[in-house]
Structure formats: C-alpha cells, structure tokens
Write a protein that holds these residues in place. Structure first.
Motif, PDB file in Angstrom:
ATOM      1  N   ASP A   1       0.881  -1.160   0.000  1.00  0.00           N
ATOM      2  CA  ASP A   1       0.000   0.000   0.000  1.00  0.00           C
ATOM      3  C   ASP A   1       0.924   1.217   0.000  1.00  0.00           C
ATOM      4  N   ILE A   2       1.010   1.874  -1.126  1.00  0.00           N
ATOM      5  CA  ILE A   2       1.907   3.017  -1.307  1.00  0.00           C
ATOM      6  C   ILE A   2       1.110   4.116  -1.994  1.00  0.00           C
ATOM      7  N   SER A   3       1.091   5.295  -1.399  1.00  0.00           N
ATOM      8  CA  SER A   3       0.250   6.369  -1.938  1.00  0.00           C
ATOM      9  C   SER A   3       0.885   7.084  -3.127  1.00  0.00           C
ATOM     10  N   ASP A   4       2.202   7.165  -3.190  1.00  0.00           N
ATOM     11  CA  ASP A   4       2.874   7.886  -4.271  1.00  0.00           C
ATOM     12  C   ASP A   4       2.904   7.038  -5.544  1.00  0.00           C
TER      13      ASP A   4
ATOM     14  N   GLU B   1      15.813  -4.429  -2.277  1.00  0.00           N
ATOM     15  CA  GLU B   1      15.575  -3.556  -3.433  1.00  0.00           C
ATOM     16  C   GLU B   1      14.305  -2.736  -3.256  1.00  0.00           C
ATOM     17  N   VAL B   2      13.269  -3.358  -2.736  1.00  0.00           N
ATOM     18  CA  VAL B   2      12.001  -2.661  -2.509  1.00  0.00           C
ATOM     19  C   VAL B   2      12.195  -1.539  -1.488  1.00  0.00           C
ATOM     20  N   LYS B   3      12.930  -1.828  -0.433  1.00  0.00           N
ATOM     21  CA  LYS B   3      13.209  -0.808   0.583  1.00  0.00           C
ATOM     22  C   LYS B   3      13.982   0.356  -0.026  1.00  0.00           C
ATOM     23  N   ARG B   4      14.952   0.042  -0.886  1.00  0.00           N
ATOM     24  CA  ARG B   4      15.726   1.086  -1.557  1.00  0.00           C
ATOM     25  C   ARG B   4      14.828   1.940  -2.447  1.00  0.00           C
ATOM     26  N   ARG B   5      13.954   1.298  -3.207  1.00  0.00           N
ATOM     27  CA  ARG B   5      13.074   2.031  -4.114  1.00  0.00           C
ATOM     28  C   ARG B   5      12.008   2.824  -3.362  1.00  0.00           C
ATOM     29  N   LEU B   6      11.595   2.352  -2.218  1.00  0.00           N
ATOM     30  CA  LEU B   6      10.622   3.081  -1.403  1.00  0.00           C
ATOM     31  C   LEU B   6      11.241   4.371  -0.876  1.00  0.00           C
ATOM     32  N   GLY B   7      12.516   4.312  -0.538  1.00  0.00           N
ATOM     33  CA  GLY B   7      13.208   5.506  -0.046  1.00  0.00           C
ATOM     34  C   GLY B   7      12.537   6.057   1.198  1.00  0.00           C
ATOM     35  N   LYS B   8      12.258   7.344   1.183  1.00  0.00           N
ATOM     36  CA  LYS B   8      11.643   8.008   2.343  1.00  0.00           C
ATOM     37  C   LYS B   8      10.136   8.140   2.201  1.00  0.00           C
TER      38      LYS B   8
END
Length: 84
Positions: free
Chosen positions: A8-11, A50-57
């Motif tokens: 669940d990601i809003s951006d 990789e997902v954590k890296r792409r999620l960033g902040k």
C-alpha cells in the motif's frame, strides 16, 4: 518457495517502482498491488532490500508472505472476467 507480496503506497511513481521490482524478480501481478511467484530465500532477501531502496523516504506498507506448496495449492481462487 511460493511468495505473496502486497503493498500500500500512496505515491504513484514509487508504487510503479515497487511493481517494476516485483516484475524484475519474476513475480506475476495477481491484483493491482499484489504479486505472487516462486522465490528462493536469497531472492526474497534481495527483493526486500531492493524494494526498501526504491521506497526511499516515501510512506508505504510492504509485506512479503511465504507459503509451503501444500498451503499455496489449498488456496481458494475465483477468477472471472478480464485479467491483466
């Protein structure tokens, strides 16, 4: 091992980056924000890194579930109409 990754990601842009990572690791989209497929433990760790890296902040909730084959095969599925 069978895996289910949901998020669940809003951006919009970040959400697309996460979807692309899932596809890069050979997962198949089963719903808009859900992917499934077979991943070794090593690939599970790599994908989550990789997902954590792409999620960033950005704000997000990403969950990876693993299932033994017998549990995965016992799931109930209804598919009707057009699929992606």
């Amino acid at each position: 091992m069978r895996c289910l990754l949901i998020y669940d990601i809003s951006d919009d842009r970040t959400r697309q980056k996460i979807a692309d990572a899932c596809l890069d690791y050979g997962l198949q989209r089963i719903q808009y924000s859900a992917f499934s497929g077979n991943l070794s433990r090593t690939h599970q760790r790599e994908l989550m890194t990789e997902v954590k890296r792409r999620l960033g902040k950005h704000t997000g909730n990403i969950q990876l579930f693993t299932f033994p084959d017998d549990v995965w095969n016992a799931r109930r599925v209804i598919e009707q109409g057009e699929q992606q």
